[in-house]
Design a protein around this motif. Structure first.
Motif, PDB file in Angstrom:
ATOM      1  N   ASP A 325       0.861  -1.172   0.000  1.00  0.00           N
ATOM      2  CA  ASP A 325       0.000   0.000   0.000  1.00  0.00           C
ATOM      3  C   ASP A 325       0.902   1.227   0.000  1.00  0.00           C
ATOM      4  O   ASP A 325       1.464   1.608   1.029  1.00  0.00           O
ATOM      5  CB  ASP A 325      -0.896  -0.028   1.240  1.00  0.00           C
ATOM      6  N   ALA A 327       0.353   4.451  -0.334  1.00  0.00           N
ATOM      7  CA  ALA A 327      -0.075   5.584   0.487  1.00  0.00           C
ATOM      8  C   ALA A 327       0.238   5.320   1.952  1.00  0.00           C
ATOM      9  O   ALA A 327       0.670   6.221   2.689  1.00  0.00           O
ATOM     10  CB  ALA A 327      -1.556   5.849   0.285  1.00  0.00           C
ATOM     11  N   GLU A 328       0.024   4.083   2.372  1.00  0.00           N
ATOM     12  CA  GLU A 328       0.355   3.718   3.757  1.00  0.00           C
ATOM     13  C   GLU A 328       1.856   3.818   3.995  1.00  0.00           C
ATOM     14  O   GLU A 328       2.306   4.290   5.046  1.00  0.00           O
ATOM     15  CB  GLU A 328      -0.134   2.291   4.044  1.00  0.00           C
ATOM     16  N   LEU A 329       2.652   3.372   3.003  1.00  0.00           N
ATOM     17  CA  LEU A 329       4.106   3.472   3.140  1.00  0.00           C
ATOM     18  C   LEU A 329       4.530   4.930   3.289  1.00  0.00           C
ATOM     19  O   LEU A 329       5.372   5.258   4.143  1.00  0.00           O
ATOM     20  CB  LEU A 329       4.808   2.847   1.941  1.00  0.00           C
ATOM     21  N   ARG A 331       2.836   7.426   4.449  1.00  0.00           N
ATOM     22  CA  ARG A 331       2.447   7.900   5.787  1.00  0.00           C
ATOM     23  C   ARG A 331       3.417   7.374   6.843  1.00  0.00           C
ATOM     24  O   ARG A 331       3.878   8.133   7.706  1.00  0.00           O
ATOM     25  CB  ARG A 331       1.022   7.444   6.109  1.00  0.00           C
ATOM     26  N   THR A 332       3.736   6.087   6.759  1.00  0.00           N
ATOM     27  CA  THR A 332       4.650   5.489   7.737  1.00  0.00           C
ATOM     28  C   THR A 332       6.033   6.130   7.653  1.00  0.00           C
ATOM     29  O   THR A 332       6.647   6.465   8.672  1.00  0.00           O
ATOM     30  CB  THR A 332       4.764   3.971   7.492  1.00  0.00           C
ATOM     31  N   ASP A 365      -3.750  12.915   6.871  1.00  0.00           N
ATOM     32  CA  ASP A 365      -2.462  12.354   6.465  1.00  0.00           C
ATOM     33  C   ASP A 365      -1.636  13.329   5.631  1.00  0.00           C
ATOM     34  O   ASP A 365      -0.712  12.932   4.924  1.00  0.00           O
ATOM     35  CB  ASP A 365      -2.670  11.057   5.673  1.00  0.00           C
ATOM     36  N   LEU A 385       4.947   0.755  14.496  1.00  0.00           N
ATOM     37  CA  LEU A 385       5.131   0.975  13.058  1.00  0.00           C
ATOM     38  C   LEU A 385       6.163   0.029  12.445  1.00  0.00           C
ATOM     39  O   LEU A 385       6.199  -0.133  11.221  1.00  0.00           O
ATOM     40  CB  LEU A 385       5.566   2.427  12.799  1.00  0.00           C
ATOM     41  N   LEU A 388       5.072  -2.753  10.023  1.00  0.00           N
ATOM     42  CA  LEU A 388       4.752  -2.252   8.688  1.00  0.00           C
ATOM     43  C   LEU A 388       6.019  -2.152   7.848  1.00  0.00           C
ATOM     44  O   LEU A 388       6.036  -2.538   6.675  1.00  0.00           O
ATOM     45  CB  LEU A 388       4.084  -0.875   8.788  1.00  0.00           C
ATOM     46  N   ARG A 389       7.078  -1.641   8.440  1.00  0.00           N
ATOM     47  CA  ARG A 389       8.334  -1.536   7.710  1.00  0.00           C
ATOM     48  C   ARG A 389       8.811  -2.922   7.284  1.00  0.00           C
ATOM     49  O   ARG A 389       9.311  -3.086   6.162  1.00  0.00           O
ATOM     50  CB  ARG A 389       9.381  -0.826   8.571  1.00  0.00           C
ATOM     51  N   ARG A 391       6.931  -5.472   6.643  1.00  0.00           N
ATOM     52  CA  ARG A 391       6.047  -5.912   5.565  1.00  0.00           C
ATOM     53  C   ARG A 391       6.478  -5.284   4.231  1.00  0.00           C
ATOM     54  O   ARG A 391       6.498  -5.958   3.193  1.00  0.00           O
ATOM     55  CB  ARG A 391       4.600  -5.534   5.877  1.00  0.00           C
ATOM     56  N   TYR A 392       6.832  -3.996   4.258  1.00  0.00           N
ATOM     57  CA  TYR A 392       7.286  -3.341   3.035  1.00  0.00           C
ATOM     58  C   TYR A 392       8.593  -3.980   2.545  1.00  0.00           C
ATOM     59  O   TYR A 392       8.782  -4.189   1.338  1.00  0.00           O
ATOM     60  CB  TYR A 392       7.521  -1.849   3.275  1.00  0.00           C
TER      61      TYR A 392
END
Length: 502
Positions: A325, A327-329, A331-332, A365, A385, A388-389, A391-392
């Protein structure tokens, strides 16, 4: 023991010029080093070539803001004597360089553009500077930065504005803008900058040179920033800027390695890259992205490069991207970026950031909001967070099962006109005739930077106005030599540095 650079001359106060050596002004490290070994040129003559370029252009470009040419000539004569005695320190022996202002040099000021630190003289070299001096390189001076390294331009109230060598009405980039401008104009054979938000990559793109953002953790940032920096800050890395891809590898080899405390136990050995031709490489091409639209001129250069690679027989995967995602990346990344840099804020500025974070609307955001939320991030929220990193990073690893490198834009546009009104996040860029928040192009920095991936920038073409456009070559973690090798092959195919013609 660090060499001491106690005599510091601001711009315009160098000693009497030595005989100019203009033929060396735009040469590569490799050519200079080979000529030094053959005794066809001396280190002192290389310093003279850089000084001649400085005298010719620094008054307009304002890239080198602290210099000590007298000391540089002294060191150069020492390097010449060492060569005459059969002692060569390595591939950088006798080669002149500059360093980004944010790296400590013993006896020189480190201010990051803040007038409050005008008298902050470093007591020892940053780790990167010490490694380069130990490798025999000759330090000429420091290059300009924006205030606290937080802009894609390079200007501050101490040293003034740095300008793009291809068009002085435009930015050379930032925060390593002085670095790129110095290398582009021949004031130095190379420079080392830092990059947390494209600060090495966008200046190379804007100025038409090569640069390399190293894998996170490969190069110690001890002695970088204020107050003196830590070895491994989150996201931030150091890397070289030069006029050829092979030169990037030479400099990188000199500066990688653990910090001083760890060197007794750790050794870094990067995977070698055996790719011998463009036709042997699987290229992913990402010319644009809906999260961060790029200008048509930039997209055209990336697409034209991909088509040229197909003609060379390379396998090209169009619209390649990690499955995540985006956009999510973004933001993170923005949150973690501002969390990483919040230590630069003074007490009053941090208190204001806390108030702004408390007032931020849920779900907002925008960068204008996230910069404060990130600066005020609690450690527990920072930890939440990190999955999430991971996962990316996993998505990037899956992409690199299909392609060897990803080619993508460095920034939304080519070098834009100087604009010093307001804060960076309050400005816009003209992208395809529409205003885009300047901070939107953080996507092209964080897309790979958040996961610590290496990225090499190489020239990829020109806009209709003749401005340079670079391509970002992203490789798997620790495969720095792969992205540099690809840049070298592109250079051999004609995607090379060209001196400014203004």
């Amino acid at each position: 023991m660090s060499d001491s650079f106690a005599v510091v001359r601001p711009t315009g106060m160098a000693p009497q010029a030595q005989p100019a050596a203009q033929p060396w002004r735009y040469e590569t490290i490799a050519a200079a080093a080979a000529a030094l070994r053959r005794r066809e040129v001396s280190s002192s003559e290389l310093v003279a070539a850089c000084e001649a370029a400085w005298r010719a252009d620094n008054g307009t470009i304002n890239a080198v803001v602290v210099s000590d040419f007298a000391r540089a000539y002294t060191v150069a004569r020492e390097r010449d004597a060492e060569l005459a005695a059969g002692r060569e320190r390595g591939p950088l022996h006798g080669v002149p360089f500059t360093i980004k202002e944010s790296f400590d040099v013993a006896g020189w000021p480190t201010t990051v553009g803040d007038p409050g630190y005008r008298g902050n003289l470093a007591v020892r070299h940053a780790g990167v500077v010490q490694r380069l001096c130990d490798a025999g390189a000759v330090l000429l001076g420091k290059t300009n930065v924006p205030l606290w390294l937080r802009d894609w331009q390079s200007y501050n109230d101490i040293y003034g504005t740095t300008r793009n060598p291809h068009d002085p009405a435009r930015t050379p980039g930032g925060s390593s803008g002085g670095s790129a401008a110095a290398v582009c104009t021949g004031m130095a054979f190379f420079d080392v900058g830092s990059d947390i938000g494209s600060s090495i990559r966008n200046p190379a793109h804007y100025c038409g040179i090569f640069s390399h953002k190293s894998t996170h953790g490969l190069v110690s940032l001890e002695g970088h920033g204020l107050p003196g920096g830590v070895a491994l800050p989150d996201i931030n890395v150091a890397g070289p800027l030069a006029r050829s891809a092979a030169d990037l590898e030479r400099v990188l080899a000199a500066i990688i390695g653990p910090n001083e405390e760890s060197v007794c136990a750790l050794r870094y050995e990067l995977p070698r890259c055996e790719l011998s031709g463009l036709s042997h490489i699987r290229f992913g091409i990402l010319g644009n992205h809906p999260v961060a639209e790029v200008d048509a001129d930039v997209e055209r250069c990336i697409v034209d490069l991909g088509r040229a690679l197909e003609r060379h027989g390379a396998k090209v995967v169009w619209d390649a991207r990690p499955q995540l995602d985006a956009a999510e990346l973004l933001r993170t990344y923005t949150l973690l970026l501002r969390a990483s840099t919040c230590g630069y804020l003074g007490d009053d500025a941090f208190a204001a950031a806390l108030r702004a974070a408390d007032a931020a609307a849920p779900g907002d955001d925008s960068y204008a909001s996230l910069q404060y939320v990130g600066a005020a991030l609690r450690h527990r929220d920072w930890l939440k967070l990190q999955p999430l990193r991971e996962r990316y990073a996993a998505a990037w690893r899956m992409l690199f099962e299909r392609v060897d490198v990803l080619l993508c834009p460095v920034a939304a546009t080519a070098a834009f006109p100087l604009d010093e009104a307001g804060a960076p996040w309050q400005r816009t860029l003209n992208v395809n005739g529409k205003p885009q928040p300047l901070t939107t192009q953080l996507f092209w920095a964080g897309h790979s930077g958040l996961c610590g991936l290496p990225s090499t920038v190489a020239p990829a073409g020109r806009t209709a106005q003749g401005l340079p456009v670079g391509v970002q070559i992203v490789a798997p973690r620790y495969h720095d030599l792969r992205s540099i090798r690809v840049a070298s092959l592109l250079e051999a195919a004609g995607y090379a540095y060209a001196p400014p013609t203004r």
